[in-house]
Design a protein around this motif. Structure first.
Motif, short mmCIF file in Angstrom:
data_model
loop_
_atom_site.label_atom_id
_atom_site.label_comp_id
_atom_site.label_asym_id
_atom_site.label_seq_id
_atom_site.Cartn_x
_atom_site.Cartn_y
_atom_site.Cartn_z
N ILE A 165 1.07 -1.09 -0.09
CA ILE A 165 -0.14 0.02 -0.08
C ILE A 165 0.89 1.19 0.00
CG2 ILE A 165 -1.55 1.27 1.34
CD1 ILE A 165 -2.77 -1.14 2.38
N TYR A 166 0.49 2.32 -0.95
CA TYR A 166 1.25 3.55 -0.83
C TYR A 166 0.18 4.45 -0.46
CZ TYR A 166 -0.18 3.90 -5.84
OH TYR A 166 -0.87 3.75 -6.89
N GLY A 167 0.93 5.49 -0.30
CA GLY A 167 -0.03 6.81 0.29
C GLY A 167 -0.35 7.00 1.59
N THR A 168 0.27 6.13 2.65
CA THR A 168 -0.22 6.26 3.99
C THR A 168 0.08 7.54 4.50
OG1 THR A 168 0.20 3.83 3.91
CG2 THR A 168 0.15 4.95 6.05
N PRO A 169 -0.82 8.32 5.40
CA PRO A 169 -0.29 9.69 6.07
C PRO A 169 0.95 9.33 6.77
CG PRO A 169 -2.59 9.11 6.26
CD PRO A 169 -2.04 7.78 5.79
N GLY A 170 1.89 10.26 6.39
CA GLY A 170 3.27 10.17 6.89
C GLY A 170 4.26 9.45 6.42
N GLU A 171 3.90 8.89 5.26
CA GLU A 171 4.81 8.26 4.44
C GLU A 171 5.41 8.99 3.64
OE1 GLU A 171 4.88 3.67 2.02
OE2 GLU A 171 3.22 5.06 1.75
N SER A 172 6.93 9.01 3.27
CA SER A 172 7.69 9.69 2.50
C SER A 172 7.91 8.90 1.42
CB SER A 172 8.89 10.34 3.12
OG SER A 172 9.84 9.18 3.48
#
Length: 388
Positions: A165-172
């Motif tokens: 999963i990509y685009g998690t809050p806080g994920e750079s």
């Protein structure tokens, strides 16, 4: 003759993740106690399905056990479900049989038992290799659990897939690159990568509304997708559907391809959806395509079957026009695309505009095919709207 597959929904999880809006139940939720009745009810539905399909002798070419976390059931229960498919429909000699699993819900012994029972493939919910991202997603496993689980699966002779999963809050972007590198290093046969969608009714949706978390903007998500495609391609994985990459064509998920190409399937379990295309019924009369879905609550699902009643909640007939529109929506997502002549309403100006905008491959269009470019994959929904 269309292929036939079976989907089995196991609606139980150890923890309800904050982003999840699937039909699942965790310990402490009343419906979780229905787990004890689940296998018997699912087998009863298979018997109902077999009677409803009397005269249709197609064996299941694919079986996909999803959830939830199917491996919260012990291997004996999952084996019983697969035996139920064998009894109801039979399995094709080369059937693909997949179960989803969390990395911390399996052991070396359980995976070996599943392989012995006839499972051929396992899809692990890796999601991320970065601890703070896993924590935001409420995932319970540690990153090192993924490597261990994949190793055990390979030892058992199972094909392996990793879900990210990509685009998690806080994920750079650097976090996402680390997860991709970690996934590729495990050399799975297949990788899926999905953009996180924060649904309003979830715990994460509430956090977003309260301002406790900040959603990743769409431009950053697009950068993450392009990064995934580039790194996976460099590692030898080819995309075959917008969110899916496989090491070889034979490693692509045949069950999901059946969905995208409008094959037939029967969904077993609470909330499961089914689809049968146009066909000839047992009485020799033509039957229109239709879709239906089961009641969502496991307790009600089991009660209905125990009473000899259908677990169906609702049914939707599908017209030829409906099928044509759905075919565009689904087939355009595939790398092979679709013939222009299969559009329900030919729109040469729309095709030309999408080619000019870099959404559709120009050479393919000249040859009579609609195929998404990399930019087009990011705008697939808009392309479908323009073409329908």
């Amino acid at each position: 003759m269309r292929d036939f597959g079976v989907y089995i929904h196991v609606p139980f999880c150890a923890v309800r993740c904050g982003y999840c809006d699937f039909n699942t139940y965790a310990p402490g939720e009343s419906e979780f106690s229905s787990r004890a009745d689940y296998v018997g009810a699912a087998l009863a539905e298979m018997a109902v399905a077999r009677r409803a399909m009397e005269g249709d002798d197609r064996p299941a070419r694919t079986v996909f056990v999803g959830g939830g976390t199917p491996t919260m059931l012990d291997p004996g229960a999952l084996s019983a479900l697969l035996d139920g498919v064998r009894d109801a429909w039979g399995l094709a000699a080369d059937a693909e049989v997949t179960t989803e699993a969390n990395p911390d819900s399996v052991t070396r012994e359980s995976l070996s038992a599943l392989a012995s029972a006839g499972f051929t493939r396992v899809s692990f919910g890796m999601q991320s290799a970065v601890p703070h991202v896993l924590a935001t997603l409420d995932r319970t496993h540690r990153p090192e659990n993924v490597e261990r689980a994949v190793t055990w699966a390979k030892e058992a002779g199972l094909a392996t897939s990793l879900d990210l999963i990509y685009g998690t809050p806080g994920e750079s972007l650097a976090d996402w690159e680390a997860s991709l590198d970690a996934a590729i290093a495990l050399e799975p046969d297949h990788v899926s990568a999905y953009a996180l969608v924060i649904e309003p009714g979830t715990r994460m949706g509430l956090q977003l509304r309260r301002g406790e978390i900040e959603a990743v903007d769409l431009d950053t998500q697009a950068d993450m997708y392009e990064t995934a495609d580039a790194r996976l391609a460099q590692a030898g994985y080819a995309w075959y559907e917008v969110s899916n990459w496989a090491r070889t064509p034979g490693d692509a998920c045949r069950h999901n391809i059946a969905y995208w190409t409008s094959q037939d399937w029967w969904g077993i379990g609470p909330g499961a959806h089914s689809y049968l295309g146009p066909r000839i019924g047992p009485d020799g009369a033509a039957v229109d395509a239709e879709r239906w879905w089961n009641v969502k609550l496991p307790r009600v699902y089991a009660q209905r079957l125990d009473a000899g009643e259908s677990p169906e909640a609702e049914r939707e007939p599908l017209t030829p026009a409906d099928l044509s529109l759905e075919a565009v929506m689904l087939r355009l997502r595939l790398a092979q695309g679709m013939p222009i002549e299969d559009l329900p309403d030919p729109r040469p100006q729309a095709v030309a505009a999408l080619v000019a905008d870099g959404v559709l491959d120009g050479r393919a269009a000249i040859g009579g095919a609609l195929r998404l470019t990399l930019r087009g994959r990011l705008l697939a929904d808009a392309a479908v709207r323009a073409l329908t």
